[in-house]
Design an enzyme around this catalytic site. Sequence first.
Site, short mmCIF file in Angstrom:
data_model
loop_
_atom_site.label_atom_id
_atom_site.label_comp_id
_atom_site.label_asym_id
_atom_site.label_seq_id
_atom_site.Cartn_x
_atom_site.Cartn_y
_atom_site.Cartn_z
CB CYS A 127 21.45 19.45 -21.44
SG CYS A 127 23.05 18.82 -22.00
CG HIS A 140 21.24 23.28 -21.88
ND1 HIS A 140 21.78 23.12 -20.58
CD2 HIS A 140 22.04 22.57 -22.75
CE1 HIS A 140 22.93 22.55 -20.59
NE2 HIS A 140 22.98 22.03 -22.03
CG ASN A 151 26.41 22.01 -21.30
OD1 ASN A 151 25.75 21.58 -20.37
ND2 ASN A 151 26.28 21.44 -22.53
N1 ACO Z 1 40.43 25.55 -29.14
C1 ACO Z 1 40.59 26.05 -30.25
N2 ACO Z 1 40.30 25.36 -31.41
C2 ACO Z 1 39.28 24.52 -31.47
C3 ACO Z 1 38.74 23.96 -30.27
C4 ACO Z 1 39.51 24.59 -29.05
N3 ACO Z 1 39.08 24.40 -27.88
N4 ACO Z 1 37.97 23.00 -30.51
C5 ACO Z 1 37.82 22.89 -31.62
N5 ACO Z 1 38.43 23.58 -32.35
C6 ACO Z 1 38.82 23.95 -33.87
C7 ACO Z 1 38.30 22.60 -34.62
O1 ACO Z 1 39.41 21.55 -34.58
C8 ACO Z 1 38.03 23.36 -35.92
O2 ACO Z 1 39.46 23.35 -36.44
P1 ACO Z 1 39.35 23.25 -38.27
O3 ACO Z 1 38.47 24.11 -38.76
O4 ACO Z 1 40.89 23.32 -38.41
O5 ACO Z 1 39.00 21.65 -38.25
C9 ACO Z 1 37.50 24.65 -35.58
O6 ACO Z 1 38.00 25.05 -34.45
C10 ACO Z 1 36.16 24.79 -35.70
O7 ACO Z 1 35.47 23.60 -35.12
P2 ACO Z 1 33.86 23.42 -35.19
O8 ACO Z 1 33.44 22.14 -34.21
O9 ACO Z 1 33.31 23.60 -36.21
O10 ACO Z 1 33.44 24.59 -34.18
P3 ACO Z 1 32.33 25.14 -33.97
O11 ACO Z 1 32.12 26.35 -34.08
O12 ACO Z 1 30.91 24.24 -34.15
O13 ACO Z 1 32.03 25.09 -32.19
C11 ACO Z 1 31.21 23.72 -30.30
C12 ACO Z 1 32.05 23.86 -31.57
C13 ACO Z 1 31.59 24.82 -29.42
C14 ACO Z 1 31.33 22.30 -29.91
C15 ACO Z 1 29.78 23.94 -31.04
O14 ACO Z 1 29.57 23.11 -32.18
C16 ACO Z 1 28.75 23.79 -29.94
O15 ACO Z 1 28.61 24.43 -28.88
N6 ACO Z 1 27.85 22.41 -30.26
C17 ACO Z 1 26.74 22.12 -29.44
C18 ACO Z 1 26.99 21.78 -28.01
C19 ACO Z 1 25.59 21.30 -27.42
O16 ACO Z 1 24.73 21.99 -27.38
N7 ACO Z 1 25.59 20.21 -26.80
C20 ACO Z 1 24.29 19.69 -26.25
C21 ACO Z 1 24.07 19.57 -24.79
S1 ACO Z 1 25.56 18.66 -23.98
C22 ACO Z 1 24.75 17.27 -23.35
O17 ACO Z 1 23.72 16.77 -23.74
C23 ACO Z 1 25.75 16.40 -22.37
#
Ligand code: ACO
Length: 325
Positions: free
Chosen positions: A113, A252, A282
């Site tokens: 990214c 980003h 993203n």
């Molecule tokens: N729909 C419904 N529920 C979901 C989904 C979905 N699509 N995805 C995850 N959940 C659930 C999980 O299973 C979890 O359930 P549980 O509590 O029963 O286990 C709950 O939602 C919370 O999951 P988390 O992973 O803790 O959710 P979080 O608030 O952290 O959000 C996310 C997840 C959006 C992925 C976030 O962590 C994020 O944006 N991370 C950073 C991404 C990023 O910056 N990437 C870098 C660049 S990408 C690259 O370099 C290619």
Amino acid sequence: MRRVGIVGVGEYLPKKVLTNADLEKMVQTSDEWITTRTGIKQRRLAAKDEASSDLAIKAGRRALEDARLNPKDLELIIVATITPDMHFPSTACFVQANLGAKKAVCFDVSAACAGFVYALTIAQQFISRGVYKNALIIGAEVLSTITDWEDRNTCVLFGDGAGAAVVAEVKSGGGLSTYLGSDGTKADLLMIPGGGSRNPSTHETINKRLHYLKMQGNEVFKIAVKIMTEAAREALKQADLECSDVDLVIPHQANIRIIMAMAKKLDLPPERIYLNIEKYGNVSSASTAIALCEAVKTGRIKKGDIVLLDAFGSGLVWGACVIKW
Ligand code: ACO
């Protein structure tokens, strides 16, 4: 040292739109979860016959037209991508052939990214030292090909697209500072484990779905907020500027909550942050490039403005650039 700036921008987004409602039919998710947790409402998907270079060529052509630069006069092409057309040759070589940019030296950058910020920094170095007169830098991704469409944790996050910029010597303004960083000890947080020389593609790697992107989202989230904040501060310090001097931040576009947490730490009001995550999700290396292009085309960036690009991704890698427009 020559003064170097961005003299043309272009973008290309594939036509097909995948909405959160569409995803509700594919995995157990909801528009409400995706919107509140990420800020994403829809993303674009490349057609079956569209590879990253096809997107890159369209964005690149638009940037060259915007800069009024003939491809024949182009001296350097850098494509930032984690979804190259092939392992080799570089996607930049495919772009060169299509544009007819015979003189241009070509290579790809793999910095996820942060790829567009890395490409901009490399181009600036070459041009400021007089090695090349100009460069076409492109962030291009077909992330839909590395997305596991059965994994709700990741498939709701990504989209396809390309953004490009022409970099050249300028009389006023231009790049004021750049700050890059990497931390390979955290590589396991975000990777595609299969398909490379470590785990070459076999029936087993495919059955285990190792050729798809894997991410420990929660861990990445926390680090992203911290590192993007630090990168912004460092780049501004090097440019001898304060956050209050910045007219527009182009972050980003991974998650609106990451962006807003960073903005809070930097005391930046929302109106000085460019967002398009709602429309495209993203798009890895293409995200900052597309956002920059949109901000210029819609008049959000005007001559004399101080613009901060700030990106973070798999590696881990990060980078921030301050530009006077
Ligand atoms: N729909 C419904 N529920 C979901 C989904 C979905 N699509 N995805 C995850 N959940 C659930 C999980 O299973 C979890 O359930 P549980 O509590 O029963 O286990 C709950 O939602 C919370 O999951 P988390 O992973 O803790 O959710 P979080 O608030 O952290 O959000 C996310 C997840 C959006 C992925 C976030 O962590 C994020 O944006 N991370 C950073 C991404 C990023 O910056 N990437 C870098 C660049 S990408 C690259 O370099 C290619």
